[in-house]
Design a protein around this motif. Structure first.
Motif, PDB file in Angstrom:
ATOM      1  N   TYR A 143      31.317 -28.804  44.457  1.00 45.77           N
ATOM      2  CA  TYR A 143      31.190 -28.563  43.019  1.00 45.77           C
ATOM      3  C   TYR A 143      31.475 -27.115  42.635  1.00 45.77           C
ATOM      4  CZ  TYR A 143      29.322 -33.180  42.336  1.00 45.77           C
ATOM      5  OH  TYR A 143      29.183 -34.534  42.274  1.00 45.77           O
ATOM      6  N   TYR A 144      31.951 -26.315  43.553  1.00 48.23           N
ATOM      7  CA  TYR A 144      32.194 -24.903  43.257  1.00 48.23           C
ATOM      8  C   TYR A 144      33.168 -24.675  42.103  1.00 48.23           C
ATOM      9  CZ  TYR A 144      33.608 -20.086  43.739  1.00 48.23           C
ATOM     10  OH  TYR A 144      33.902 -18.787  43.472  1.00 48.23           O
ATOM     11  N   PRO A 145      34.348 -25.298  42.074  1.00 49.06           N
ATOM     12  CA  PRO A 145      35.271 -25.028  40.960  1.00 49.06           C
ATOM     13  C   PRO A 145      34.707 -25.462  39.609  1.00 49.06           C
ATOM     14  CG  PRO A 145      36.446 -26.077  42.759  1.00 49.06           C
ATOM     15  CD  PRO A 145      34.980 -26.151  43.081  1.00 49.06           C
ATOM     16  N   SER A 146      34.057 -26.609  39.554  1.00 48.80           N
ATOM     17  CA  SER A 146      33.548 -27.086  38.272  1.00 48.80           C
ATOM     18  C   SER A 146      32.354 -26.265  37.812  1.00 48.80           C
ATOM     19  CB  SER A 146      33.191 -28.566  38.336  1.00 48.80           C
ATOM     20  OG  SER A 146      32.210 -28.801  39.307  1.00 48.80           O
ATOM     21  N   SER A 147      31.541 -25.767  38.743  1.00 51.08           N
ATOM     22  CA  SER A 147      30.405 -24.948  38.321  1.00 51.08           C
ATOM     23  C   SER A 147      30.876 -23.589  37.820  1.00 51.08           C
ATOM     24  CB  SER A 147      29.405 -24.788  39.458  1.00 51.08           C
ATOM     25  OG  SER A 147      29.978 -24.090  40.538  1.00 51.08           O
ATOM     26  N   GLY A 148      31.910 -23.046  38.439  1.00 50.74           N
ATOM     27  CA  GLY A 148      32.461 -21.771  37.960  1.00 50.74           C
ATOM     28  C   GLY A 148      33.058 -21.905  36.577  1.00 50.74           C
ATOM     29  N   LEU A 149      33.793 -22.991  36.349  1.00 44.38           N
ATOM     30  CA  LEU A 149      34.358 -23.210  35.017  1.00 44.38           C
ATOM     31  C   LEU A 149      33.268 -23.514  33.991  1.00 44.38           C
ATOM     32  CD1 LEU A 149      37.528 -25.287  35.900  1.00 44.38           C
ATOM     33  CD2 LEU A 149      37.446 -22.996  34.941  1.00 44.38           C
ATOM     34  N   GLY A 150      32.203 -24.161  34.427  1.00 44.19           N
ATOM     35  CA  GLY A 150      31.079 -24.430  33.529  1.00 44.19           C
ATOM     36  C   GLY A 150      30.412 -23.145  33.064  1.00 44.19           C
ATOM     37  N   ILE A 151      30.281 -22.195  33.963  1.00 43.50           N
ATOM     38  CA  ILE A 151      29.700 -20.902  33.595  1.00 43.50           C
ATOM     39  C   ILE A 151      30.608 -20.169  32.619  1.00 43.50           C
ATOM     40  CG2 ILE A 151      29.112 -18.615  34.495  1.00 43.50           C
ATOM     41  CD1 ILE A 151      28.101 -20.065  37.023  1.00 43.50           C
ATOM     42  N   ILE A 152      31.908 -20.195  32.858  1.00 41.49           N
ATOM     43  CA  ILE A 152      32.855 -19.562  31.931  1.00 41.49           C
ATOM     44  C   ILE A 152      32.793 -20.236  30.562  1.00 41.49           C
ATOM     45  CG2 ILE A 152      35.311 -19.172  31.464  1.00 41.49           C
ATOM     46  CD1 ILE A 152      35.662 -18.815  34.493  1.00 41.49           C
ATOM     47  N   LEU A 153      32.706 -21.562  30.542  1.00 45.19           N
ATOM     48  CA  LEU A 153      32.596 -22.287  29.281  1.00 45.19           C
ATOM     49  C   LEU A 153      31.323 -21.912  28.549  1.00 45.19           C
ATOM     50  CD1 LEU A 153      33.728 -24.493  27.412  1.00 45.19           C
ATOM     51  CD2 LEU A 153      32.441 -26.145  28.748  1.00 45.19           C
ATOM     52  N   LEU A 154      30.216 -21.771  29.253  1.00 44.91           N
ATOM     53  CA  LEU A 154      28.958 -21.375  28.640  1.00 44.91           C
ATOM     54  C   LEU A 154      29.055 -19.977  28.036  1.00 44.91           C
ATOM     55  CD1 LEU A 154      25.978 -22.150  28.200  1.00 44.91           C
ATOM     56  CD2 LEU A 154      25.508 -21.025  30.367  1.00 44.91           C
ATOM     57  N   ILE A 155      29.695 -19.061  28.737  1.00 46.55           N
ATOM     58  CA  ILE A 155      29.869 -17.698  28.223  1.00 46.55           C
ATOM     59  C   ILE A 155      30.715 -17.703  26.960  1.00 46.55           C
ATOM     60  CG2 ILE A 155      30.954 -15.468  28.721  1.00 46.55           C
ATOM     61  CD1 ILE A 155      30.045 -15.890  31.645  1.00 46.55           C
ATOM     62  N   VAL A 156      31.790 -18.499  26.943  1.00 45.44           N
ATOM     63  CA  VAL A 156      32.655 -18.568  25.769  1.00 45.44           C
ATOM     64  C   VAL A 156      31.895 -19.151  24.579  1.00 45.44           C
ATOM     65  CG1 VAL A 156      34.700 -19.713  24.813  1.00 45.44           C
ATOM     66  CG2 VAL A 156      34.808 -18.630  27.044  1.00 45.44           C
ATOM     67  N   ILE A 157      31.081 -20.171  24.815  1.00 42.34           N
ATOM     68  CA  ILE A 157      30.306 -20.763  23.720  1.00 42.34           C
ATOM     69  C   ILE A 157      29.303 -19.762  23.168  1.00 42.34           C
ATOM     70  CG2 ILE A 157      28.566 -22.524  23.197  1.00 42.34           C
ATOM     71  CD1 ILE A 157      30.108 -24.400  25.046  1.00 42.34           C
ATOM     72  N   VAL A 158      28.638 -19.011  24.041  1.00 37.38           N
ATOM     73  CA  VAL A 158      27.695 -17.995  23.584  1.00 37.38           C
ATOM     74  C   VAL A 158      28.417 -16.928  22.765  1.00 37.38           C
ATOM     75  CG1 VAL A 158      26.196 -16.121  24.372  1.00 37.38           C
ATOM     76  CG2 VAL A 158      25.995 -18.389  25.389  1.00 37.38           C
ATOM     77  N   LEU A 159      29.587 -16.506  23.219  1.00 35.69           N
ATOM     78  CA  LEU A 159      30.357 -15.506  22.465  1.00 35.69           C
ATOM     79  C   LEU A 159      30.794 -16.048  21.110  1.00 35.69           C
ATOM     80  CD1 LEU A 159      32.533 -13.898  25.271  1.00 35.69           C
ATOM     81  CD2 LEU A 159      30.633 -12.859  24.037  1.00 35.69           C
ATOM     82  N   LEU A 160      31.140 -17.333  21.052  1.00 33.18           N
ATOM     83  CA  LEU A 160      31.505 -17.927  19.771  1.00 33.18           C
ATOM     84  C   LEU A 160      30.334 -17.951  18.808  1.00 33.18           C
ATOM     85  CD1 LEU A 160      33.818 -20.947  20.633  1.00 33.18           C
ATOM     86  CD2 LEU A 160      34.346 -19.004  19.192  1.00 33.18           C
ATOM     87  N   VAL A 161      29.170 -18.316  19.316  1.00 28.57           N
ATOM     88  CA  VAL A 161      27.976 -18.353  18.465  1.00 28.57           C
ATOM     89  C   VAL A 161      27.633 -16.974  17.956  1.00 28.57           C
ATOM     90  CG1 VAL A 161      25.490 -18.821  18.504  1.00 28.57           C
ATOM     91  CG2 VAL A 161      27.075 -20.458  19.502  1.00 28.57           C
ATOM     92  N   MET A 162      27.812 -15.965  18.801  1.00 27.41           N
ATOM     93  CA  MET A 162      27.523 -14.600  18.388  1.00 27.41           C
ATOM     94  C   MET A 162      28.607 -14.019  17.494  1.00 27.41           C
ATOM     95  SD  MET A 162      25.987 -13.099  21.953  1.00 27.41           S
ATOM     96  CE  MET A 162      26.191 -11.429  21.416  1.00 27.41           C
TER      97      MET A 162
END
Length: 52
Positions: free
Chosen positions: A30-49
């Motif tokens: 699950y390494y590739p999907s977890s890394g992309l999940g973290i990047i997606l979470l960061i992008v969503i947080v930046l969008l909200v901010m």
């Protein structure tokens, strides 16, 4: 469409594509999907901010 929306759509597609469901990627784990999940979470947080 804004840049943030396009970025989220692309990252979600990458996340789905990185799931270890196909024979060639089953030994990756699950390494590739977890890394992309973290990047997606960061992008969503930046969008909200409002940074993107």
């Amino acid at each position: 469409m804004s840049l943030g929306t396009i970025l989220i759509v692309v990252l979600v597609l990458f996340l789905i594509g990185a799931l270890p469901r196909w024979p060639h990627s089953s030994n990756w784990g699950y390494y590739p999907s977890s890394g992309l999940g973290i990047i997606l979470l960061i992008v969503i947080v930046l969008l909200v901010m409002g940074r993107i």
